[in-house]
Design a protein around this motif. Sequence first.
Motif, PDB file in Angstrom:
ATOM      1  N   ILE A  57      39.089 -18.641   4.973  1.00  0.00           N
ATOM      2  CA  ILE A  57      38.946 -17.775   4.694  1.00  0.00           C
ATOM      3  C   ILE A  57      36.777 -18.826   4.519  1.00  0.00           C
ATOM      4  O   ILE A  57      36.249 -17.224   4.888  1.00  0.00           O
ATOM      5  CB  ILE A  57      39.088 -17.743   2.994  1.00  0.00           C
ATOM      6  N   ARG A  61      35.943 -16.021   8.060  1.00  0.00           N
ATOM      7  CA  ARG A  61      35.002 -14.859   7.730  1.00  0.00           C
ATOM      8  C   ARG A  61      35.613 -14.041   8.789  1.00  0.00           C
ATOM      9  O   ARG A  61      35.284 -12.666   8.997  1.00  0.00           O
ATOM     10  CB  ARG A  61      33.793 -14.848   7.630  1.00  0.00           C
ATOM     11  N   SER A  62      37.127 -14.509   9.422  1.00  0.00           N
ATOM     12  CA  SER A  62      37.345 -13.126  10.672  1.00  0.00           C
ATOM     13  C   SER A  62      38.634 -12.768   9.742  1.00  0.00           C
ATOM     14  O   SER A  62      39.488 -13.535   9.359  1.00  0.00           O
ATOM     15  CB  SER A  62      37.795 -13.774  11.692  1.00  0.00           C
ATOM     16  N   VAL A  63      39.100 -11.343   9.056  1.00  0.00           N
ATOM     17  CA  VAL A  63      40.208 -10.515   9.041  1.00  0.00           C
ATOM     18  C   VAL A  63      41.428 -10.514   9.322  1.00  0.00           C
ATOM     19  O   VAL A  63      42.020 -11.142   9.486  1.00  0.00           O
ATOM     20  CB  VAL A  63      39.722  -9.001   8.721  1.00  0.00           C
ATOM     21  N   ILE A  66      42.589 -14.513   9.559  1.00  0.00           N
ATOM     22  CA  ILE A  66      43.169 -14.791   7.686  1.00  0.00           C
ATOM     23  C   ILE A  66      44.625 -13.977   8.049  1.00  0.00           C
ATOM     24  O   ILE A  66      45.229 -14.990   7.475  1.00  0.00           O
ATOM     25  CB  ILE A  66      42.521 -13.733   6.934  1.00  0.00           C
ATOM     26  N   LEU A  67      44.651 -13.009   8.195  1.00  0.00           N
ATOM     27  CA  LEU A  67      46.026 -12.431   8.542  1.00  0.00           C
ATOM     28  C   LEU A  67      47.187 -13.034   9.223  1.00  0.00           C
ATOM     29  O   LEU A  67      48.079 -13.105   8.769  1.00  0.00           O
ATOM     30  CB  LEU A  67      45.291 -10.840   8.964  1.00  0.00           C
TER      31      LEU A  67
END
Length: 383
Positions: A57, A61-63, A66-67
């Motif tokens: 996270i 900082r990549s969605v 993270i998913l």
Amino acid sequence: MERIFDRDAKNSTKALRPVPFAIMMTALILAAAYPGSGLNSEGFALFVVALTAFTVIVFSRSVFCILLTAIPVSLAWLYTGGSFIYPALICSPVIVIGLGAFLLRTTRSPLLLGVVPVSYLVALILDGRPIAALWSLVFFPAAYVLASGFSGKVGRVALICRTSIALAATGAVAGIVYLTVANGYFSFELVKNTSDGLLKAITSYFTDQYAALAAQYAALGIDVSSLAISAADAELYSLSLFALVPSAVVFILNGFSFVAYQLNVSLFARTGQKSYLTPTTISFVMSRTSALLFVAAYLVTFFCSFSDATTFSIVTENLYMILMPGLVLTGILVAFGKGGDGRRHTMRIVFIAILIFFSPGLALALTAFMGCSSVLSARRHIN
């Protein structure tokens, strides 16, 4: 944590700031040590999961990244009744391979040389068995392969495959060492016996599940003989699943490699190292050969289901399952407008989304064929 690299340094790619570097090194060492720690400490497993979440996270900082990490970890946690043992096993290769490759590629700190022995010592202290602690070293070769190949010139799919091959090779060596130590010798007969033991365990599990289900139906006054619920059905189902073990192993290895690769890409993007983020490294492009093999494997598997060509159908079915994830991803990206023409196919998205609720397998197959169509028609680059 706003700045991971010192921008005032002459060579920013080698000037990792002290605090981020310390956190990354700690995450790398503990994640590597976990597989060799005996897997008997919920506290240590929870700490590995928490440290992985913090690293992904805060630093990526990549969605999407993270998913990719959070979904399998959450599913493992739910399906194991709230245990963190298996979620930590998912986090371990992702951090060791993804973060390890990033540090190897961007940092020349001599402290990196100590990661391998320190990881082994941590595992040895926690478990106390020198041979078992060797499992802490199993992911480092894959991290090196990913780091050495990440130059901006090697294709994404090719490098993911190389990383998976490295994982398979080190896993096979680790398995051979484990069997040799546990039994005092090694032979192919020992491998066969281990395989038979796995089949017996799978059969036993599903036989118990079928028996429990049959009892529930019987209690409701339903004749279970008409529902194909019996020990024989459980054995056939177990054999079908066991035949797909090779493709399942490849899927897991590719899954780890894919997520680790994405973590690596996210870290490079976060730190502004554009030289590594070329169209070649960020494009997901399946080959025409893979698309043709997928179509052929599907057709052969379909027609073999009406015949007795068991061995041949098992091979083609495994090939079909191995190629499906990459082509499904290709089809999804094309549907969302990431293909060469850049067109978004809304109706396809809606149709596949609805079909998932009725037949997930058919939905995946159709999406994979969408990917095949894209690859075979124009060999498009998908970003």
